[in-house]
Design an enzyme around this catalytic site. Structure first.
Site, PDB file in Angstrom:
ATOM      1  N   VAL A   1     -14.571  -6.241  11.368  1.00 47.35           N
ATOM      2  CA  VAL A   1     -13.932  -7.460  10.836  1.00 47.35           C
ATOM      3  C   VAL A   1     -14.907  -8.633  10.955  1.00 47.35           C
ATOM      4  O   VAL A   1     -15.122  -9.393   9.997  1.00 47.35           O
ATOM      5  CB  VAL A   1     -12.620  -7.780  11.605  1.00 47.35           C
ATOM      6  CG1 VAL A   1     -12.109  -9.174  11.249  1.00 47.35           C
ATOM      7  CG2 VAL A   1     -11.548  -6.734  11.306  1.00 47.35           C
TER       8      VAL A   1
ATOM      9  N   ASP B   1      -2.629  -7.483  15.144  1.00 47.12           N
ATOM     10  CA  ASP B   1      -1.947  -6.182  15.176  1.00 47.12           C
ATOM     11  C   ASP B   1      -2.080  -5.509  16.535  1.00 47.12           C
ATOM     12  O   ASP B   1      -1.306  -4.622  16.869  1.00 47.12           O
ATOM     13  CB  ASP B   1      -2.426  -5.263  14.037  1.00 47.12           C
ATOM     14  CG  ASP B   1      -3.922  -5.065  14.045  1.00 47.12           C
ATOM     15  OD1 ASP B   1      -4.630  -5.683  14.860  1.00 47.12           O
ATOM     16  OD2 ASP B   1      -4.404  -4.275  13.216  1.00 47.12           O
TER      17      ASP B   1
ATOM     18  N   ARG C   1       0.835  -1.204   0.000  1.00 45.96           N
ATOM     19  CA  ARG C   1       0.000   0.000   0.000  1.00 45.96           C
ATOM     20  C   ARG C   1       0.869   1.253   0.000  1.00 45.96           C
ATOM     21  O   ARG C   1       2.045   1.216   0.336  1.00 45.96           O
ATOM     22  CB  ARG C   1      -0.912   0.019   1.245  1.00 45.96           C
ATOM     23  CG  ARG C   1      -2.041  -0.953   1.202  1.00 45.96           C
ATOM     24  CD  ARG C   1      -2.753  -1.066   2.549  1.00 45.96           C
ATOM     25  NE  ARG C   1      -1.990  -1.800   3.531  1.00 45.96           N
ATOM     26  CZ  ARG C   1      -2.394  -2.053   4.773  1.00 45.96           C
ATOM     27  NH1 ARG C   1      -3.561  -1.598   5.201  1.00 45.96           N
ATOM     28  NH2 ARG C   1      -1.659  -2.754   5.605  1.00 45.96           N
TER      29      ARG C   1
ATOM     30  N   LYS D   1       1.833   1.537   7.471  1.00 44.94           N
ATOM     31  CA  LYS D   1       2.147   0.721   8.644  1.00 44.94           C
ATOM     32  C   LYS D   1       3.063   1.461   9.610  1.00 44.94           C
ATOM     33  O   LYS D   1       3.664   2.485   9.272  1.00 44.94           O
ATOM     34  CB  LYS D   1       2.818  -0.599   8.211  1.00 44.94           C
ATOM     35  CG  LYS D   1       1.888  -1.554   7.515  1.00 44.94           C
ATOM     36  CD  LYS D   1       0.601  -1.834   8.282  1.00 44.94           C
ATOM     37  CE  LYS D   1       0.760  -2.809   9.427  1.00 44.94           C
ATOM     38  NZ  LYS D   1      -0.547  -3.152  10.056  1.00 44.94           N
TER      39      LYS D   1
ATOM     40  N   TYR E   1      -0.773   3.962  10.893  1.00 45.44           N
ATOM     41  CA  TYR E   1      -1.119   2.954  11.897  1.00 45.44           C
ATOM     42  C   TYR E   1       0.097   2.737  12.790  1.00 45.44           C
ATOM     43  O   TYR E   1       1.227   2.653  12.284  1.00 45.44           O
ATOM     44  CB  TYR E   1      -1.462   1.600  11.242  1.00 45.44           C
ATOM     45  CG  TYR E   1      -2.796   1.556  10.541  1.00 45.44           C
ATOM     46  CD1 TYR E   1      -3.980   1.751  11.242  1.00 45.44           C
ATOM     47  CD2 TYR E   1      -2.882   1.287   9.184  1.00 45.44           C
ATOM     48  CE1 TYR E   1      -5.206   1.699  10.597  1.00 45.44           C
ATOM     49  CE2 TYR E   1      -4.107   1.239   8.526  1.00 45.44           C
ATOM     50  CZ  TYR E   1      -5.257   1.443   9.251  1.00 45.44           C
ATOM     51  OH  TYR E   1      -6.472   1.393   8.614  1.00 45.44           O
TER      52      TYR E   1
ATOM     53  N   GLU F   1      -5.543   4.163  13.973  1.00 48.35           N
ATOM     54  CA  GLU F   1      -6.471   3.203  14.580  1.00 48.35           C
ATOM     55  C   GLU F   1      -7.189   3.723  15.822  1.00 48.35           C
ATOM     56  O   GLU F   1      -8.119   3.075  16.295  1.00 48.35           O
ATOM     57  CB  GLU F   1      -5.755   1.880  14.897  1.00 48.35           C
ATOM     58  CG  GLU F   1      -4.765   1.908  16.054  1.00 48.35           C
ATOM     59  CD  GLU F   1      -3.374   2.390  15.661  1.00 48.35           C
ATOM     60  OE1 GLU F   1      -3.191   2.847  14.521  1.00 48.35           O
ATOM     61  OE2 GLU F   1      -2.462   2.313  16.519  1.00 48.35           O
TER      62      GLU F   1
ATOM     63  N   HIS G   1      -0.496   0.835  16.284  1.00 43.94           N
ATOM     64  CA  HIS G   1      -0.796  -0.343  17.121  1.00 43.94           C
ATOM     65  C   HIS G   1       0.221  -0.464  18.256  1.00 43.94           C
ATOM     66  O   HIS G   1       0.810  -1.526  18.487  1.00 43.94           O
ATOM     67  CB  HIS G   1      -0.808  -1.620  16.270  1.00 43.94           C
ATOM     68  CG  HIS G   1      -1.777  -1.578  15.129  1.00 43.94           C
ATOM     69  ND1 HIS G   1      -3.140  -1.605  15.303  1.00 43.94           N
ATOM     70  CD2 HIS G   1      -1.579  -1.491  13.787  1.00 43.94           C
ATOM     71  CE1 HIS G   1      -3.739  -1.550  14.125  1.00 43.94           C
ATOM     72  NE2 HIS G   1      -2.819  -1.464  13.194  1.00 43.94           N
TER      73      HIS G   1
ATOM     74  N   ALA H   1      -6.856  -9.940  14.819  1.00 45.98           N
ATOM     75  CA  ALA H   1      -6.518  -8.986  15.894  1.00 45.98           C
ATOM     76  C   ALA H   1      -5.040  -9.009  16.270  1.00 45.98           C
ATOM     77  O   ALA H   1      -4.628  -8.355  17.235  1.00 45.98           O
ATOM     78  CB  ALA H   1      -7.378  -9.263  17.125  1.00 45.98           C
TER      79      ALA H   1
HETATM   80  N1  LIG Z   1      -4.343  -8.103  10.681  1.00 43.76           N
HETATM   81  C1  LIG Z   1      -4.717  -7.104   9.907  1.00 43.76           C
HETATM   82  O1  LIG Z   1      -4.204  -6.943   8.807  1.00 43.76           O
HETATM   83  C2  LIG Z   1      -5.797  -6.189  10.328  1.00 43.76           C
HETATM   84  C3  LIG Z   1      -6.207  -6.224  11.624  1.00 43.76           C
HETATM   85  N2  LIG Z   1      -7.258  -5.458  12.048  1.00 43.76           N
HETATM   86  C4  LIG Z   1      -7.615  -5.605  13.457  1.00 43.76           C
HETATM   87  O2  LIG Z   1      -8.797  -6.362  13.643  1.00 43.76           O
HETATM   88  C5  LIG Z   1      -9.279  -6.113  14.963  1.00 43.76           C
HETATM   89  C6  LIG Z   1     -10.797  -5.881  14.936  1.00 43.76           C
HETATM   90  O3  LIG Z   1     -11.070  -4.644  14.328  1.00 43.76           O
HETATM   91  P1  LIG Z   1     -12.553  -4.090  14.091  1.00 43.76           P
HETATM   92  O4  LIG Z   1     -13.451  -5.187  13.679  1.00 43.76           O
HETATM   93  O5  LIG Z   1     -12.428  -2.899  13.229  1.00 43.76           O
HETATM   94  O6  LIG Z   1     -12.948  -3.620  15.566  1.00 43.76           O
HETATM   95  P2  LIG Z   1     -14.420  -3.234  16.074  1.00 43.76           P
HETATM   96  O7  LIG Z   1     -14.210  -2.290  17.213  1.00 43.76           O
HETATM   97  O8  LIG Z   1     -15.294  -2.857  14.954  1.00 43.76           O
HETATM   98  O9  LIG Z   1     -14.965  -4.632  16.625  1.00 43.76           O
HETATM   99  C7  LIG Z   1     -14.464  -5.268  17.754  1.00 43.76           C
HETATM  100  C8  LIG Z   1     -15.595  -6.044  18.405  1.00 43.76           C
HETATM  101  O10 LIG Z   1     -15.012  -6.865  19.425  1.00 43.76           O
HETATM  102  C9  LIG Z   1     -16.009  -6.972  20.429  1.00 43.76           C
HETATM  103  N3  LIG Z   1     -15.395  -7.521  21.632  1.00 43.76           N
HETATM  104  C10 LIG Z   1     -14.650  -6.906  22.582  1.00 43.76           C
HETATM  105  N4  LIG Z   1     -14.311  -7.790  23.540  1.00 43.76           N
HETATM  106  C11 LIG Z   1     -14.853  -8.998  23.184  1.00 43.76           C
HETATM  107  C12 LIG Z   1     -14.879 -10.300  23.761  1.00 43.76           C
HETATM  108  N5  LIG Z   1     -14.275 -10.563  24.905  1.00 43.76           N
HETATM  109  N6  LIG Z   1     -15.528 -11.277  23.080  1.00 43.76           N
HETATM  110  C13 LIG Z   1     -16.143 -11.029  21.914  1.00 43.76           C
HETATM  111  N7  LIG Z   1     -16.185  -9.829  21.340  1.00 43.76           N
HETATM  112  C14 LIG Z   1     -15.550  -8.821  21.967  1.00 43.76           C
HETATM  113  C15 LIG Z   1     -16.545  -5.558  20.552  1.00 43.76           C
HETATM  114  O11 LIG Z   1     -17.786  -5.531  21.232  1.00 43.76           O
HETATM  115  C16 LIG Z   1     -16.652  -5.165  19.094  1.00 43.76           C
HETATM  116  O12 LIG Z   1     -17.940  -5.443  18.551  1.00 43.76           O
HETATM  117  C17 LIG Z   1      -8.479  -4.901  15.470  1.00 43.76           C
HETATM  118  O13 LIG Z   1      -7.423  -5.346  16.305  1.00 43.76           O
HETATM  119  C18 LIG Z   1      -7.916  -4.322  14.199  1.00 43.76           C
HETATM  120  O14 LIG Z   1      -6.765  -3.537  14.399  1.00 43.76           O
HETATM  121  C19 LIG Z   1      -7.926  -4.625  11.193  1.00 43.76           C
HETATM  122  C20 LIG Z   1      -7.533  -4.531   9.883  1.00 43.76           C
HETATM  123  C21 LIG Z   1      -6.390  -5.269   9.359  1.00 43.76           C
HETATM  124  C1  LIG Z   2      -5.193  -2.036  10.329  1.00 42.72           C
HETATM  125  C2  LIG Z   2      -3.957  -2.661   9.925  1.00 42.72           C
HETATM  126  O1  LIG Z   2      -3.208  -3.118  10.754  1.00 42.72           O
HETATM  127  C3  LIG Z   2      -3.611  -2.738   8.534  1.00 42.72           C
HETATM  128  O2  LIG Z   2      -4.404  -2.280   7.691  1.00 42.72           O
HETATM  129  O3  LIG Z   2      -2.529  -3.242   8.200  1.00 42.72           O
END
Ligand SMILES: NC(=O)C1=CN([C@@H]2O[C@H](COP(=O)(O)OP(=O)(O)OC[C@H]3O[C@@H](n4cnc5c(N)ncnc54)[C@H](O)[C@@H]3O)[C@@H](O)[C@H]2O)C=CC1
Ligand SMILES: CC(=O)C(=O)O
Ligand SMILES: [Mg+2]
Length: 376
Positions: free
Chosen positions: A178, A269, A15, A75, A94, A118, A96, A267
């Site tokens: 997600v 990250d 990106r 990143k 970002y 973020e 993290h 999650a």
């Molecule tokens: N690996 C990657 O490339 C990427 C990673 N991410 C990561 O994905 C993760 C999720 O992001 P989003 O969906 O945008 O967050 P979000 O804030 O939209 O959703 C998180 C959800 O987790 C729930 N939650 C909290 N504690 C919980 C538990 N104990 N049990 C079940 N649910 C629980 C919340 O109520 C919320 O609905 C983040 O860490 C984000 O940084 C996002 C984009 C890319």
């Molecule tokens: C959110 C994140 O970690 C990414 O887009 O790479």
């Protein structure tokens, strides 16, 4: 303002933080933009396209960091970049932080101003995380499906099954952006999907909008222990903004899983919600513990840059323009959204969850946003 766009150097990160259209907008507002040569190549934007839009092309990353007042990235800076960051330089990317102490310490030492995509908040949403969570949520199912294939070391099950044969079971932990996108994709492929969250309101909403093959369930250790035994694919999608992710899947649960089942910890990250998760790269995305395949790539959207760069910059550009037009301090005084993005300012941690993650002193961000006259 002088804006610098370095080429991303994380593994398989294709990106770029600004497109030629973004350069054009910055120029219209009187800013100068310096783009590192080939920074846009992976996303389909040539140096010529950037130059035509008004960017100056620089040969090296050192030159970009050397000249810019504001660095816009995708990143987090990686070790090689730490020494290039200057005191008072604004970094918009970002970070993290809570998942990586050395980065946090390096940014404190740099005395730069770190505004993290973020943690920018609008209402109860995270507008600069949403687009990449949409990408990663959708990708989590395509990656999960791939690693469930036998030659990829998975258990060899097709998500949707076929007529006469049951579909696979997908368990999604966290029903935010997600989780929503992954459940939607898995359901579309015909899988038997369960989605868990701790918010009953969110589960009500998901129950309303999801297809009939998606079941909602309250997230608890007990329920996860029950469901994980049957799951073929588990998606880790929880978030506590800015904080380290809670470990919902613990090491001892793996022995109850089916051999060849796949865990995709999106999650990762934020440290990962699966205890055995460690960050991996697109070059070497999986590892196996107790016969369970772990996919833990921290920059999933980097693999689909044609989609991700446009989705990300659609969201970031208005904020980047505000920062360039007003400078970080005035922009953050006038915008509560940008203010919540400040994580580290001139040697101090100003985001509580980051300070708590590493037991570092916390300084309320307001101390940096007061005008000198008001402070006396
Ligand atoms: N690996 C990657 O490339 C990427 C990673 N991410 C990561 O994905 C993760 C999720 O992001 P989003 O969906 O945008 O967050 P979000 O804030 O939209 O959703 C998180 C959800 O987790 C729930 N939650 C909290 N504690 C919980 C538990 N104990 N049990 C079940 N649910 C629980 C919340 O109520 C919320 O609905 C983040 O860490 C984000 O940084 C996002 C984009 C890319
Ligand atoms: C959110 C994140 O970690 C990414 O887009 O790479
Ligand atoms: Mg096992």
């Amino acid at each position: 303002m002088i804006i610098g766009v370095p080429k991303e150097i994380k593994n398989n990160e294709n990106r770029v933080a600004l497109t030629p259209a973004g350069v054009n907008e910055m120029k219209k507002h009187g800013h100068q933009v310096y783009v590192q040569s080939t920074a846009g190549e992976g996303s389909g934007f040539s140096d010529e396209a950037f130059a035509e839009a008004g960017a100056n092309i620089l040969a090296t990353i050192e030159e970009v960091y050397g000249i810019a007042e504001m660095i816009i990235k995708v990143k987090e800076p990686i070790e090689f970049e730490y020494d290039l960051i200057r005191e008072d330089q604004l970094l918009f990317t970002y970070f993290h932080f809570a998942s990586y102490e050395p980065l946090t310490k390096a940014m404190i030492e740099s005395k730069s101003v770190c505004l993290a995509y973020e943690t920018v908040e609008r209402g109860r949403g995270l507008p600069l995380l949403v687009p990449m969570s949409e990408v990663a949520g959708r990708m989590s199912i395509q990656e999960g499906a791939k690693y469930l294939e036998k030659p990829m070391q998975g258990r060899g099950i097709l998500l949707g099954g076929v007529p006469g044969v049951k579909p696979a079971k997908v368990l999604v932990l966290g029903g935010g952006i997600v989780g929503y996108q992954s459940a939607k994709m898995a359901a579309g492929l015909g899988a038997d999907v369960t989605i868990m969250d701790i918010s009953l309101d969110r589960l009500r909403y998901l129950d309303d909008v999801m297809a009939a093959n998606v079941t909602t369930m309250m997230s608890s250790e007990y329920n996860i222990r029950q469901e994980i035994k049957e799951a073929d694919l588990v998606i880790g999608a929880v978030l506590i903004p800015g904080a380290k992710a809670p470990h919902l899947v613990t090491r001892d649960m793996l022995k109850d899983m089916k051999p060849g089942a796949v865990l995709v910890d999106v999650a990762v990250d934020q440290g990962g919600c699966i205890e055995t998760c460690k960050p991996t790269t697109h070059a070497d995305p999986i590892f196996i513990i107790d016969d369970v395949v772990h996919y833990c790539v921290a920059n999933m959207p980097g693999a689909v840059p044609y989609t991700s760069t446009l989705a990300l910059t659609n969201a970031t550009l208005p904020y980047a323009l505000e920062l360039a037009n007003k400078g970080w301090k005035k922009a953050c005084q006038e915008s509560s959204e940008l203010k919540t993005g400040l994580n580290v300012v001139k040697g101090d941690v100003v985001y509580k969850a980051v300070a708590e993650a590493f037991d570092l002193p916390y300084v309320p961000v307001e101390e940096y946003l007061q005008d000198e006259e008001m402070a006396v």
